[in-house]
Design a protein around this motif. Structure first.
Motif, short mmCIF file in Angstrom:
data_model
loop_
_atom_site.label_atom_id
_atom_site.label_comp_id
_atom_site.label_asym_id
_atom_site.label_seq_id
_atom_site.Cartn_x
_atom_site.Cartn_y
_atom_site.Cartn_z
N ALA A 133 0.85 -1.20 0.00
CA ALA A 133 0.00 0.00 0.00
C ALA A 133 0.87 1.25 0.00
CB ALA A 133 -0.92 0.00 1.21
N GLY A 134 1.96 1.23 0.78
CA GLY A 134 2.90 2.35 0.79
C GLY A 134 3.61 2.52 -0.53
N ILE A 135 4.05 1.40 -1.09
CA ILE A 135 4.77 1.46 -2.38
C ILE A 135 3.89 2.07 -3.46
CG2 ILE A 135 5.72 0.01 -4.23
CD1 ILE A 135 6.81 -1.86 -2.01
N ALA A 136 2.61 1.76 -3.44
CA ALA A 136 1.69 2.29 -4.46
C ALA A 136 1.61 3.80 -4.45
CB ALA A 136 0.30 1.68 -4.27
N GLN A 137 1.97 4.42 -3.33
CA GLN A 137 1.92 5.89 -3.22
C GLN A 137 3.25 6.55 -3.60
OE1 GLN A 137 -0.90 7.69 -2.43
NE2 GLN A 137 -1.86 5.68 -2.63
N ALA A 138 4.27 5.77 -3.92
CA ALA A 138 5.61 6.30 -4.20
C ALA A 138 5.70 6.76 -5.66
CB ALA A 138 6.67 5.24 -3.89
N LEU A 139 5.05 7.88 -5.92
CA LEU A 139 4.93 8.42 -7.27
C LEU A 139 5.40 9.87 -7.29
CD1 LEU A 139 1.29 7.15 -7.85
CD2 LEU A 139 3.32 6.21 -8.98
N PRO A 140 6.03 10.31 -8.38
CA PRO A 140 6.41 11.72 -8.48
C PRO A 140 5.20 12.63 -8.28
CG PRO A 140 7.38 10.46 -10.28
CD PRO A 140 6.40 9.55 -9.60
N GLY A 141 5.36 13.66 -7.46
CA GLY A 141 4.27 14.59 -7.18
C GLY A 141 3.47 14.26 -5.95
N LYS A 142 3.51 12.99 -5.52
CA LYS A 142 2.92 12.64 -4.23
C LYS A 142 3.84 13.16 -3.12
CE LYS A 142 -0.71 9.75 -5.04
NZ LYS A 142 -2.00 9.73 -4.30
N ARG A 143 3.45 12.93 -1.87
CA ARG A 143 4.24 13.42 -0.74
C ARG A 143 4.55 12.28 0.23
NH1 ARG A 143 4.44 19.10 0.01
NH2 ARG A 143 3.26 20.24 -1.59
N ILE A 144 5.57 12.52 1.04
CA ILE A 144 5.97 11.52 2.04
C ILE A 144 4.77 11.12 2.90
CG2 ILE A 144 7.26 11.24 4.20
CD1 ILE A 144 9.05 10.76 1.87
N GLY A 145 3.94 12.10 3.26
CA GLY A 145 2.78 11.80 4.09
C GLY A 145 1.80 10.85 3.44
N ASP A 146 1.77 10.82 2.10
CA ASP A 146 0.87 9.89 1.41
C ASP A 146 1.30 8.44 1.65
OD1 ASP A 146 -0.89 11.80 0.14
OD2 ASP A 146 0.77 12.30 -1.21
N ILE A 147 2.62 8.21 1.68
CA ILE A 147 3.12 6.86 1.96
C ILE A 147 2.74 6.45 3.38
CG2 ILE A 147 5.18 5.43 2.23
CD1 ILE A 147 6.50 7.10 0.02
N GLY A 148 3.09 7.31 4.35
CA GLY A 148 2.79 6.99 5.74
C GLY A 148 1.31 6.81 6.01
N HIS A 149 0.50 7.65 5.37
CA HIS A 149 -0.95 7.55 5.56
C HIS A 149 -1.45 6.20 5.04
CE1 HIS A 149 -5.15 8.75 5.76
NE2 HIS A 149 -5.29 8.36 4.51
N ALA A 150 -0.97 5.77 3.88
CA ALA A 150 -1.42 4.49 3.30
C ALA A 150 -1.02 3.31 4.19
CB ALA A 150 -0.83 4.33 1.90
N VAL A 151 0.22 3.37 4.72
CA VAL A 151 0.69 2.30 5.59
C VAL A 151 -0.14 2.25 6.87
CG1 VAL A 151 2.64 1.55 7.03
CG2 VAL A 151 3.05 2.28 4.67
N SER A 152 -0.34 3.41 7.49
CA SER A 152 -1.05 3.44 8.78
C SER A 152 -2.52 3.09 8.62
CB SER A 152 -0.91 4.82 9.43
OG SER A 152 -1.53 5.83 8.65
N LYS A 153 -3.11 3.40 7.48
CA LYS A 153 -4.52 3.07 7.25
C LYS A 153 -4.73 1.56 7.30
CE LYS A 153 -8.30 3.91 3.98
NZ LYS A 153 -8.66 4.53 2.68
N VAL A 154 -3.77 0.80 6.74
CA VAL A 154 -3.88 -0.66 6.78
C VAL A 154 -3.78 -1.15 8.23
CG1 VAL A 154 -2.80 -2.83 6.06
CG2 VAL A 154 -2.98 -0.93 4.44
N ALA A 155 -2.83 -0.60 8.98
CA ALA A 155 -2.65 -1.01 10.38
C ALA A 155 -3.89 -0.71 11.21
CB ALA A 155 -1.43 -0.31 10.98
N LYS A 156 -4.40 0.52 11.07
CA LYS A 156 -5.56 0.91 11.87
C LYS A 156 -6.78 0.08 11.52
CE LYS A 156 -3.87 5.63 12.55
NZ LYS A 156 -3.98 7.04 12.14
N GLY A 157 -6.93 -0.24 10.24
CA GLY A 157 -8.07 -1.05 9.83
C GLY A 157 -8.04 -2.46 10.40
N ALA A 158 -6.83 -2.94 10.71
CA ALA A 158 -6.67 -4.29 11.24
C ALA A 158 -6.52 -4.30 12.76
CB ALA A 158 -5.46 -4.95 10.61
N GLY A 159 -6.43 -3.12 13.38
CA GLY A 159 -6.31 -3.05 14.83
C GLY A 159 -4.95 -3.48 15.36
#
Length: 249
Positions: A133-159
């Motif tokens: 999920a984090g790797i999918a956000q690693a695109l030019p023009g995206k931001r570091i926070g987009d990677i972290g947000h994608a990673v944390s969203k998976v964790a939070k969804g799974a508790g």
């Protein structure tokens, strides 16, 4: 925090190290299991790299004495290899940084030892899912926070818990370069990602939902504060105009 953008030639050199590292992990997967020790794995890795004309970068880094980090069960990162025989149901993460001709690649992977519990299996699958999920956000023009947000969203969804002190990073000639790549963050915030960046993304999660950790007396091993299992998955990747390119597969 200056980022050293990599040329196509630089990325090709990192990919060479990453290919050796990928082959190493494939061979570890065949060998690791009940009855083997992480010290035996460590010795095998050092020999494997030598045969490929490469060296383990973490050996000697700030005095670290081994070719690998081997983190078992509640040790979530930077564990020392030991002579304890791995047992059915264990989780062990083997983390390796390969140096080939002065260019580095970094990948950690969590392995199931025999048959693991349903909760351990869930943690492993969630952590690996978060990596991609984090790797999918690693695109030019995206931001570091987009990677972290994608990673944390998976964790939070799974508790499960996010180990926030341990983060991804830039890599190339040095093991840790700019930028820092946390496993949490707000979307559309932080440094803008550019083509030519080479980074690691490495979610480290615990079954305990706080993700709190403590350091072992050796100053290296990081252990879940509540004794719960930890898992860690990591790739080195290049950010390119054509999307993220994983260099350790």
């Amino acid at each position: 925090m200056k980022v050293n953008l990599k040329s196509n030639e630089d990325i090709a050199r990192i990919r060479e190290s990453g290919s050796i590292l990928s082959d190493c992990h494939k061979e570890i997967a065949k060998r690791i299991g009940p009855g083997i020790t992480t010290l035996e794995i460590d010795s095998w890795v050092e020999n494997f790299l030598a045969l490929r004309g490469a060296t383990p970068e973490q050996k000697g880094y700030r005095g670290y004495p081994f070719a690998t980090c081997a983190s078992v069960n509640d040790v979530v990162c930077h564990g020392f290899p030991t002579d304890r025989k791995l047992q059915n149901g264990d989780i062990v993460t083997i983390d390796i940084v390969v140096n080939k001709n002065g260019w580095l690649a970094d990948s950690g992977w969590s392995y199931r030892i025999g048959e693991v519990s349903p909760e351990a299996e869930r943690l492993l699958k969630v952590t690996e899912k978060a990596l991609y999920a984090g790797i999918a956000q690693a695109l030019p023009g995206k931001r570091i926070g987009d990677i972290g947000h994608a990673v944390s969203k998976v964790a939070k969804g799974a508790g499960v818990g996010i180990v926030k002190p341990l983060i991804g990073h830039g890599i190339g000639r040095y093991m840790h370069e700019a930028p820092d790549v946390p496993n949490f963050g707000r979307a559309r915030t932080g440094m803008i990602l550019e083509s030519g960046m080479v980074i690691t993304i490495e979610p480290i999660f615990t079954l305990g939902d706080t993700g709190a950790v403590q350091w072992d007396d050796d100053g290296w091993g990081v252990r879940s504060a509540d004794g719960s299992l930890g898992a860690h998955y990591e790739h080195t990747l290049a950010i390119t105009d054509n999307g993220p390119v994983i260099l350790t597969t």
